[in-house]
Design an enzyme around this catalytic site. Structure first.
Site, mmCIF file in Angstrom:
data_model
loop_
_atom_site.group_PDB
_atom_site.id
_atom_site.type_symbol
_atom_site.label_atom_id
_atom_site.label_comp_id
_atom_site.label_asym_id
_atom_site.label_seq_id
_atom_site.Cartn_x
_atom_site.Cartn_y
_atom_site.Cartn_z
ATOM 1 N N HIS A 229 -4.622 5.309 -2.227
ATOM 2 C CA HIS A 229 -5.780 6.205 -2.292
ATOM 3 C C HIS A 229 -5.307 7.542 -2.833
ATOM 4 O O HIS A 229 -4.241 8.028 -2.456
ATOM 5 C CB HIS A 229 -6.379 6.432 -0.900
ATOM 6 C CG HIS A 229 -6.997 5.202 -0.304
ATOM 7 N ND1 HIS A 229 -6.380 4.446 0.676
ATOM 8 C CD2 HIS A 229 -8.179 4.596 -0.560
ATOM 9 C CE1 HIS A 229 -7.172 3.428 0.995
ATOM 10 N NE2 HIS A 229 -8.263 3.493 0.256
ATOM 11 N N TYR B 188 0.858 -1.188 0.000
ATOM 12 C CA TYR B 188 0.000 0.000 0.000
ATOM 13 C C TYR B 188 0.894 1.238 0.000
ATOM 14 O O TYR B 188 1.708 1.407 0.914
ATOM 15 C CB TYR B 188 -0.911 -0.014 1.229
ATOM 16 C CG TYR B 188 -1.729 1.247 1.385
ATOM 17 C CD1 TYR B 188 -2.646 1.626 0.402
ATOM 18 C CD2 TYR B 188 -1.589 2.071 2.500
ATOM 19 C CE1 TYR B 188 -3.401 2.783 0.528
ATOM 20 C CE2 TYR B 188 -2.337 3.230 2.638
ATOM 21 C CZ TYR B 188 -3.237 3.583 1.648
ATOM 22 O OH TYR B 188 -3.972 4.740 1.765
HETATM 23 N N1 ACO Z 1 4.826 18.875 -12.800
HETATM 24 C C1 ACO Z 1 3.961 17.858 -12.692
HETATM 25 N N2 ACO Z 1 3.973 16.780 -13.496
HETATM 26 C C2 ACO Z 1 4.860 16.738 -14.465
HETATM 27 C C3 ACO Z 1 5.796 17.776 -14.641
HETATM 28 C C4 ACO Z 1 5.749 18.882 -13.777
HETATM 29 N N3 ACO Z 1 6.578 19.905 -13.876
HETATM 30 N N4 ACO Z 1 6.579 17.442 -15.646
HETATM 31 C C5 ACO Z 1 6.167 16.262 -16.082
HETATM 32 N N5 ACO Z 1 5.111 15.817 -15.387
HETATM 33 C C6 ACO Z 1 4.326 14.562 -15.603
HETATM 34 C C7 ACO Z 1 4.631 13.979 -16.923
HETATM 35 O O1 ACO Z 1 3.511 13.285 -17.395
HETATM 36 C C8 ACO Z 1 5.748 13.019 -16.586
HETATM 37 O O2 ACO Z 1 5.875 12.035 -17.536
HETATM 38 P P1 ACO Z 1 6.912 12.244 -18.774
HETATM 39 O O3 ACO Z 1 8.235 12.598 -18.164
HETATM 40 O O4 ACO Z 1 6.904 10.909 -19.438
HETATM 41 O O5 ACO Z 1 6.320 13.339 -19.580
HETATM 42 C C9 ACO Z 1 5.276 12.455 -15.280
HETATM 43 O O6 ACO Z 1 4.694 13.578 -14.612
HETATM 44 C C10 ACO Z 1 6.331 11.815 -14.443
HETATM 45 O O7 ACO Z 1 7.269 12.746 -14.150
HETATM 46 P P2 ACO Z 1 8.302 12.534 -12.988
HETATM 47 O O8 ACO Z 1 9.267 13.638 -13.103
HETATM 48 O O9 ACO Z 1 8.799 11.159 -12.902
HETATM 49 O O10 ACO Z 1 7.370 12.700 -11.679
HETATM 50 P P3 ACO Z 1 7.546 13.794 -10.533
HETATM 51 O O11 ACO Z 1 8.890 13.675 -9.922
HETATM 52 O O12 ACO Z 1 7.108 15.108 -11.043
HETATM 53 O O13 ACO Z 1 6.491 13.219 -9.441
HETATM 54 C C11 ACO Z 1 4.317 13.189 -8.484
HETATM 55 C C12 ACO Z 1 5.147 12.941 -9.755
HETATM 56 C C13 ACO Z 1 4.899 12.383 -7.335
HETATM 57 C C14 ACO Z 1 2.876 12.740 -8.714
HETATM 58 C C15 ACO Z 1 4.373 14.715 -8.189
HETATM 59 O O14 ACO Z 1 3.606 15.391 -9.136
HETATM 60 C C16 ACO Z 1 3.910 15.140 -6.792
HETATM 61 O O15 ACO Z 1 4.677 15.079 -5.823
HETATM 62 N N6 ACO Z 1 2.672 15.621 -6.654
HETATM 63 C C17 ACO Z 1 2.185 16.164 -5.374
HETATM 64 C C18 ACO Z 1 1.974 15.076 -4.335
HETATM 65 C C19 ACO Z 1 0.954 14.067 -4.798
HETATM 66 O O16 ACO Z 1 -0.114 14.436 -5.250
HETATM 67 N N7 ACO Z 1 1.287 12.774 -4.654
HETATM 68 C C20 ACO Z 1 0.415 11.653 -4.993
HETATM 69 C C21 ACO Z 1 -0.726 11.578 -4.060
HETATM 70 S S1 ACO Z 1 -1.357 9.950 -3.938
HETATM 71 C C22 ACO Z 1 -0.358 9.206 -2.851
HETATM 72 O O17 ACO Z 1 0.516 9.796 -2.297
HETATM 73 C C23 ACO Z 1 -0.570 7.782 -2.532
#
Ligand code: ACO
Length: 158
Positions: free
Chosen positions: A109, A71
């Site tokens: 989730h 999870y």
């Molecule tokens: N900002 C957001 N998303 C982006 C960005 C950006 N600047 N740039 C690219 N992405 C997208 C693209 O689709 C990318 O895929 P691609 O490189 O093939 O185009 C994809 O995100 C993956 O990019 P990564 O760089 O590997 O991911 P990142 O390090 O940005 O982390 C995450 C992704 C963890 C979801 C991040 O957006 C985040 O921390 N969000 C806030 C916290 C959150 O919502 N977490 C998930 C909640 S659910 C849970 O925790 C169980």
């Protein structure tokens, strides 16, 4: 610039606490941190150069019949460091470890309005399995999706 992953220990637990404060609207309790510490390699901090900028924290769940589910309690990267592949590296780590350890399912989730995270998980083959209304008590919308990926389980011991 190098991205590296490090395990969670008592000594760096504060890093995960600070990240969670910055990333999530939810406060995590002692059980969360105890579960993260006891999940072993399934919880990792991500470093960009020598700065802690992200983490994945999991809990392992033993199911009836002997299978184990992972999870994902939290996965997050600090906003200035998103889009650099750090989230991908953290999730790939847990997916690879799960495959090696014959884990049957990875699930989590996610708030229904979190389009970035939902798109991110779908890219790795996760699917929305269920919607739970009023899952959260203090944030809006209060609803979440259960997002899941089933893994092939082999009966043969390696
Ligand atoms: N900002 C957001 N998303 C982006 C960005 C950006 N600047 N740039 C690219 N992405 C997208 C693209 O689709 C990318 O895929 P691609 O490189 O093939 O185009 C994809 O995100 C993956 O990019 P990564 O760089 O590997 O991911 P990142 O390090 O940005 O982390 C995450 C992704 C963890 C979801 C991040 O957006 C985040 O921390 N969000 C806030 C916290 C959150 O919502 N977490 C998930 C909640 S659910 C849970 O925790 C169980």
């Amino acid at each position: 610039m190098g991205i590296s992953l490090d395990g969670l220990r008592d000594k760096n637990l504060m890093q995960l606490k600070k990240l969670n404060l910055a990333l999530f609207p939810v406060r995590y309790n002692d059980k969360y941190y105890a579960d993260a510490l006891s999940s072993g390699e399934f919880t990792k901090l991500a470093y960009y150069s020598d700065i802690c900028v992200g983490a994945i924290a999991c809990r392992l769940e033993k199911m009836e019949g002997g299978s184990v589910r992972a999870y994902i309690m939290t996965l997050g990267v600090l906003a200035p460091y998103r889009g650099l592949g750090i989230g991908t590296k953290l999730l790939n780590h847990v997916m690879e470890l799960s495959a090696k350890q014959n884990i049957s399912e990875i699930y989590l989730h996610v708030q229904t309005n979190n389009d970035d995270a939902i798109a991110f998980y779908k890219k790795f083959g996760f699917e929305i399995a269920e919607t739970i209304q009023n899952y959260y008590t203090n944030i809006s919308p209060p609803d979440c999706y259960v997002v899941s990926k089933l893994l092939p389980v082999s009966s043969a011991k390696k």
